[in-house]
Design an enzyme around this catalytic site. Structure first.
Site, PDB file in Angstrom:
ATOM      1  CG  HIS A  10     -12.526   1.109  -1.572  1.00  0.00           C
ATOM      2  ND1 HIS A  10     -12.387   2.437  -1.247  1.00  0.00           N
ATOM      3  CD2 HIS A  10     -12.223   0.404  -0.452  1.00  0.00           C
ATOM      4  CE1 HIS A  10     -12.001   2.537   0.010  1.00  0.00           C
ATOM      5  NE2 HIS A  10     -11.895   1.322   0.509  1.00  0.00           N
ATOM      6  NE  ARG A  11     -14.417   3.100   2.185  1.00  0.00           N
ATOM      7  CZ  ARG A  11     -13.811   4.093   2.805  1.00  0.00           C
ATOM      8  NH1 ARG A  11     -14.379   5.293   2.836  1.00  0.00           N
ATOM      9  NH2 ARG A  11     -12.652   3.924   3.402  1.00  0.00           N
ATOM     10  CD  GLU A  55     -14.050  -2.572   0.994  1.00  0.00           C
ATOM     11  OE1 GLU A  55     -13.644  -2.590   2.163  1.00  0.00           O
ATOM     12  OE2 GLU A  55     -14.601  -1.572   0.477  1.00  0.00           O
ATOM     13  CG  ASP A 114     -16.150  -0.452   4.995  1.00  0.00           C
ATOM     14  OD1 ASP A 114     -15.025  -0.935   5.128  1.00  0.00           O
ATOM     15  OD2 ASP A 114     -16.434   0.422   4.138  1.00  0.00           O
ATOM     16  CG  HIS A 118     -15.113   3.418   6.174  1.00  0.00           C
ATOM     17  ND1 HIS A 118     -14.508   4.338   7.006  1.00  0.00           N
ATOM     18  CD2 HIS A 118     -14.131   2.584   5.747  1.00  0.00           C
ATOM     19  CE1 HIS A 118     -13.219   4.069   7.082  1.00  0.00           C
ATOM     20  NE2 HIS A 118     -12.960   3.020   6.322  1.00  0.00           N
TER      21      HIS A 118
END
Length: 245
Positions: free
Chosen positions: A9-10, A36, A38, A51
């Site tokens: 995540h990120r 992952e 954004d 993000h």
């Protein structure tokens, strides 16, 4: 556990500043099989990985991404807020990440952050970039903006999409099939064993977010999910690689 997706995540956001090249590089070292991140868009139409819609939290600057050129954005420090060791980290472009994973087979979960800011032309730009880099089979496009994902699917039927959502949905797999999505990315508290099994029967995979506690990871694995989005890919990797007793 074969083919279980360990999605950082990120990037390795527990030990590096989120959505930076350091975080992306480190998560692969920690056992992540997917990343992952954004996607936002600058005023001159460049796709960048951050993000928030504004710079204040992770770049200690004022302003919205949509109002800043790419060259301006690259002058900001995106690492010092996390730790002095990461000072001078930059906000990456989408191409920076593509360059890192090219030839590696790493799954890329690109979240379109176009719920608050409606970035005109974002879908066309991201589809073209994926095709230019020949990464159609490695990318999954996700978003809380499901209308945007439908647009992506119409532009590029060959690129997978996944629906992000926070609350429990009624028969989410039916909704996914209707939108031609191949994945569900629910908040961890919205996951049920019945929905996961039914989704898989419809050809739809389930990757919950953001699961960091080992006990919660095991609970998600026990529901039958096909992958997990986590800040700590090394913890998840160690858990799923333990031989069965």
């Amino acid at each position: 556990m074969r083919n279980f997706a360990i999605i950082a995540h990120r990037g390795a956001s527990a030990v590096c500043p989120e959505n930076t090249m350091s975080a992306f590089e480190r998560c692969l070292e920690l056992g992540a099989t997917g990343i992952e991140t954004d996607v936002q868009m600058t005023s001159d139409g460049r796709l960048v990985l951050i993000h928030d819609e504004t710079l204040s939290r992770t770049a200690a600057a004022e302003g919205w991404i949509k109002d800043i050129t790419y060259d301006q954005l690259r002058t900001y420090d995106a690492g010092a807020w996390f730790h002095a060791d990461f000072a001078e980290e930059r906000i990456p472009s989408l191409e920076d990440l593509f360059r890192l994973v090219q030839g590696k087979g790493t799954l890329l979960n690109l979240e379109l952050k176009n719920g608050i800011v409606s970035y005109k032309g974002m879908e066309e730009k991201i589809v073209q970039a994926i095709r230019d880099w020949k990464l159609e089979q490695q990318v999954v496009l996700s978003s809380f903006n499901h209308a945007s994902l439908v647009r992506c699917k119409r532009l590029a039927p060959e690129i997978r999409t996944a629906l992000l959502y926070m609350e429990k949905l009624y028969r989410p797999y039916d909704y996914a099939v209707k939108l031609e999505a191949s994945g569900l990315h629910p908040y961890k508290l919205a996951v049920t064993h019945e929905d996961v099994a039914a989704a898989l029967a419809h050809g739809v995979v389930t990757y919950p977010f953001t699961v960091n506690d080992p006990a919660e990871m095991q609970a998600m694995i026990d529901t039958g999910v096909q992958g997990i989005i986590t800040d700590v890919p090394d913890v998840l990797a160690s858990l799923i690689n333990v031989p069965a007793r």
